[in-house]
Design a protein around this motif. Structure first.
Motif, PDB file in Angstrom:
ATOM      1  N   ARG A  15       0.872  -1.169   0.000  1.00 22.72           N
ATOM      2  CA  ARG A  15       0.000   0.000   0.000  1.00 22.72           C
ATOM      3  C   ARG A  15       0.909   1.218   0.000  1.00 22.72           C
ATOM      4  O   ARG A  15       1.773   1.353   0.867  1.00 22.72           O
ATOM      5  N   ILE A  16       0.719   2.091  -0.967  1.00 15.51           N
ATOM      6  CA  ILE A  16       1.511   3.306  -1.108  1.00 15.51           C
ATOM      7  C   ILE A  16       0.538   4.473  -0.951  1.00 15.51           C
ATOM      8  O   ILE A  16      -0.399   4.598  -1.738  1.00 15.51           O
ATOM      9  N   ALA A  17       0.750   5.294   0.077  1.00 17.79           N
ATOM     10  CA  ALA A  17      -0.237   6.342   0.351  1.00 17.79           C
ATOM     11  C   ALA A  17       0.419   7.619   0.823  1.00 17.79           C
ATOM     12  O   ALA A  17       1.402   7.594   1.568  1.00 17.79           O
ATOM     13  N   ALA A  18      -0.158   8.728   0.406  1.00 20.90           N
ATOM     14  CA  ALA A  18       0.234  10.027   0.942  1.00 20.90           C
ATOM     15  C   ALA A  18      -0.305  10.098   2.365  1.00 20.90           C
ATOM     16  O   ALA A  18      -1.431   9.664   2.634  1.00 20.90           O
ATOM     17  N   VAL A  19       0.501  10.619   3.281  1.00 16.73           N
ATOM     18  CA  VAL A  19       0.065  10.727   4.672  1.00 16.73           C
ATOM     19  C   VAL A  19      -1.153  11.645   4.768  1.00 16.73           C
ATOM     20  O   VAL A  19      -2.100  11.372   5.491  1.00 16.73           O
ATOM     21  N   GLU A  20      -1.139  12.715   3.996  1.00 18.33           N
ATOM     22  CA  GLU A  20      -2.292  13.617   3.967  1.00 18.33           C
ATOM     23  C   GLU A  20      -3.284  13.079   2.943  1.00 18.33           C
ATOM     24  O   GLU A  20      -3.052  13.130   1.738  1.00 18.33           O
ATOM     25  N   SER A  21      -4.366  12.514   3.410  1.00 11.21           N
ATOM     26  CA  SER A  21      -5.366  11.882   2.558  1.00 11.21           C
ATOM     27  C   SER A  21      -5.869  12.842   1.486  1.00 11.21           C
ATOM     28  O   SER A  21      -6.056  14.027   1.742  1.00 11.21           O
ATOM     29  N   GLY A  22      -6.067  12.328   0.293  1.00 10.77           N
ATOM     30  CA  GLY A  22      -6.598  13.128  -0.799  1.00 10.77           C
ATOM     31  C   GLY A  22      -5.549  13.820  -1.637  1.00 10.77           C
ATOM     32  O   GLY A  22      -5.873  14.509  -2.595  1.00 10.77           O
ATOM     33  N   THR A  23      -4.268  13.641  -1.293  1.00  9.85           N
ATOM     34  CA  THR A  23      -3.194  14.235  -2.085  1.00  9.85           C
ATOM     35  C   THR A  23      -2.953  13.375  -3.319  1.00  9.85           C
ATOM     36  O   THR A  23      -2.631  12.192  -3.184  1.00  9.85           O
ATOM     37  N   PRO A  24      -3.127  13.903  -4.525  1.00 10.21           N
ATOM     38  CA  PRO A  24      -2.885  13.103  -5.736  1.00 10.21           C
ATOM     39  C   PRO A  24      -1.418  12.669  -5.802  1.00 10.21           C
ATOM     40  O   PRO A  24      -0.520  13.466  -5.511  1.00 10.21           O
ATOM     41  N   ILE A  25      -1.184  11.391  -6.154  1.00 10.39           N
ATOM     42  CA  ILE A  25       0.179  10.873  -6.247  1.00 10.39           C
ATOM     43  C   ILE A  25       0.357  10.032  -7.505  1.00 10.39           C
ATOM     44  O   ILE A  25      -0.601   9.517  -8.054  1.00 10.39           O
ATOM     45  N   THR A  26       1.608   9.914  -7.910  1.00  9.75           N
ATOM     46  CA  THR A  26       2.006   8.969  -8.946  1.00  9.75           C
ATOM     47  C   THR A  26       3.119   8.124  -8.355  1.00  9.75           C
ATOM     48  O   THR A  26       4.118   8.660  -7.875  1.00  9.75           O
ATOM     49  N   ALA A  27       2.924   6.803  -8.358  1.00  5.04           N
ATOM     50  CA  ALA A  27       3.925   5.881  -7.826  1.00  5.04           C
ATOM     51  C   ALA A  27       4.533   5.108  -8.990  1.00  5.04           C
ATOM     52  O   ALA A  27       3.816   4.585  -9.839  1.00  5.04           O
ATOM     53  N   THR A  28       5.863   5.042  -9.008  1.00  2.65           N
ATOM     54  CA  THR A  28       6.591   4.293 -10.028  1.00  2.65           C
ATOM     55  C   THR A  28       7.525   3.321  -9.327  1.00  2.65           C
ATOM     56  O   THR A  28       8.217   3.705  -8.386  1.00  2.65           O
ATOM     57  N   VAL A  29       7.533   2.067  -9.777  1.00  4.36           N
ATOM     58  CA  VAL A  29       8.411   1.047  -9.212  1.00  4.36           C
ATOM     59  C   VAL A  29       9.514   0.769 -10.233  1.00  4.36           C
ATOM     60  O   VAL A  29       9.243   0.595 -11.422  1.00  4.36           O
ATOM     61  N   PHE A  30      10.748   0.749  -9.737  1.00  8.69           N
ATOM     62  CA  PHE A  30      11.921   0.491 -10.569  1.00  8.69           C
ATOM     63  C   PHE A  30      12.634  -0.762 -10.077  1.00  8.69           C
ATOM     64  O   PHE A  30      12.682  -1.013  -8.866  1.00  8.69           O
ATOM     65  N   ASP A  31      13.222  -1.512 -11.016  1.00  8.54           N
ATOM     66  CA  ASP A  31      14.120  -2.573 -10.587  1.00  8.54           C
ATOM     67  C   ASP A  31      15.481  -1.932 -10.326  1.00  8.54           C
ATOM     68  O   ASP A  31      15.665  -0.731 -10.554  1.00  8.54           O
ATOM     69  N   LEU A  32      16.442  -2.715  -9.833  1.00  9.71           N
ATOM     70  CA  LEU A  32      17.732  -2.123  -9.460  1.00  9.71           C
ATOM     71  C   LEU A  32      18.577  -1.688 -10.648  1.00  9.71           C
ATOM     72  O   LEU A  32      19.552  -0.970 -10.477  1.00  9.71           O
ATOM     73  N   SER A  33      18.185  -2.078 -11.861  1.00  4.66           N
ATOM     74  CA  SER A  33      18.892  -1.575 -13.046  1.00  4.66           C
ATOM     75  C   SER A  33      18.375  -0.192 -13.439  1.00  4.66           C
ATOM     76  O   SER A  33      18.895   0.428 -14.359  1.00  4.66           O
ATOM     77  N   GLY A  34      17.333   0.296 -12.734  1.00  2.00           N
ATOM     78  CA  GLY A  34      16.775   1.620 -13.024  1.00  2.00           C
ATOM     79  C   GLY A  34      15.632   1.606 -14.016  1.00  2.00           C
ATOM     80  O   GLY A  34      15.112   2.647 -14.385  1.00  2.00           O
ATOM     81  N   ARG A  35      15.205   0.421 -14.416  1.00  2.00           N
ATOM     82  CA  ARG A  35      14.121   0.291 -15.396  1.00  2.00           C
ATOM     83  C   ARG A  35      12.771   0.395 -14.682  1.00  2.00           C
ATOM     84  O   ARG A  35      12.530  -0.275 -13.681  1.00  2.00           O
TER      85      ARG A  35
END
Length: 83
Positions: A15-35
């Protein structure tokens, strides 16, 4: 304190969440090669990453970086271990 909270929510998810509820976010996951392997945007400030890549395939066990961006908070990066 961080403006983002990342918690393991299930055996295969985070679960990835902004502490302040309602804050728009974009989450990106990278592998260790940076991809970039997965990305999601939420107008409510919370996304779930199910430890799969953008094609829906489970990622191999290992370390991944999660970067969370928003206009309202400083960019936040954390590492997680998928087992």
């Amino acid at each position: 304190s961080a403006a983002v909270d990342i918690q393991r929510s299930t055996e295969n998810g985070y679960r990835i969440a902004a502490v302040e509820s309602g804050t728009p976010i974009t989450a990106t996951v990278f592998d260790l090669s940076g991809r970039s392997i997965w990305r999601n945007t939420s107008s409510t400030g919370e996304v779930m990453w199910n430890s799969c890549n953008s094609a829906g395939n489970p990622v191999p066990n290992g370390v991944y970086l999660i970067m969370v961006e928003s206009d309202d908070i400083e960019t936040f990066t954390s590492k997680v271990v998928v087992r």
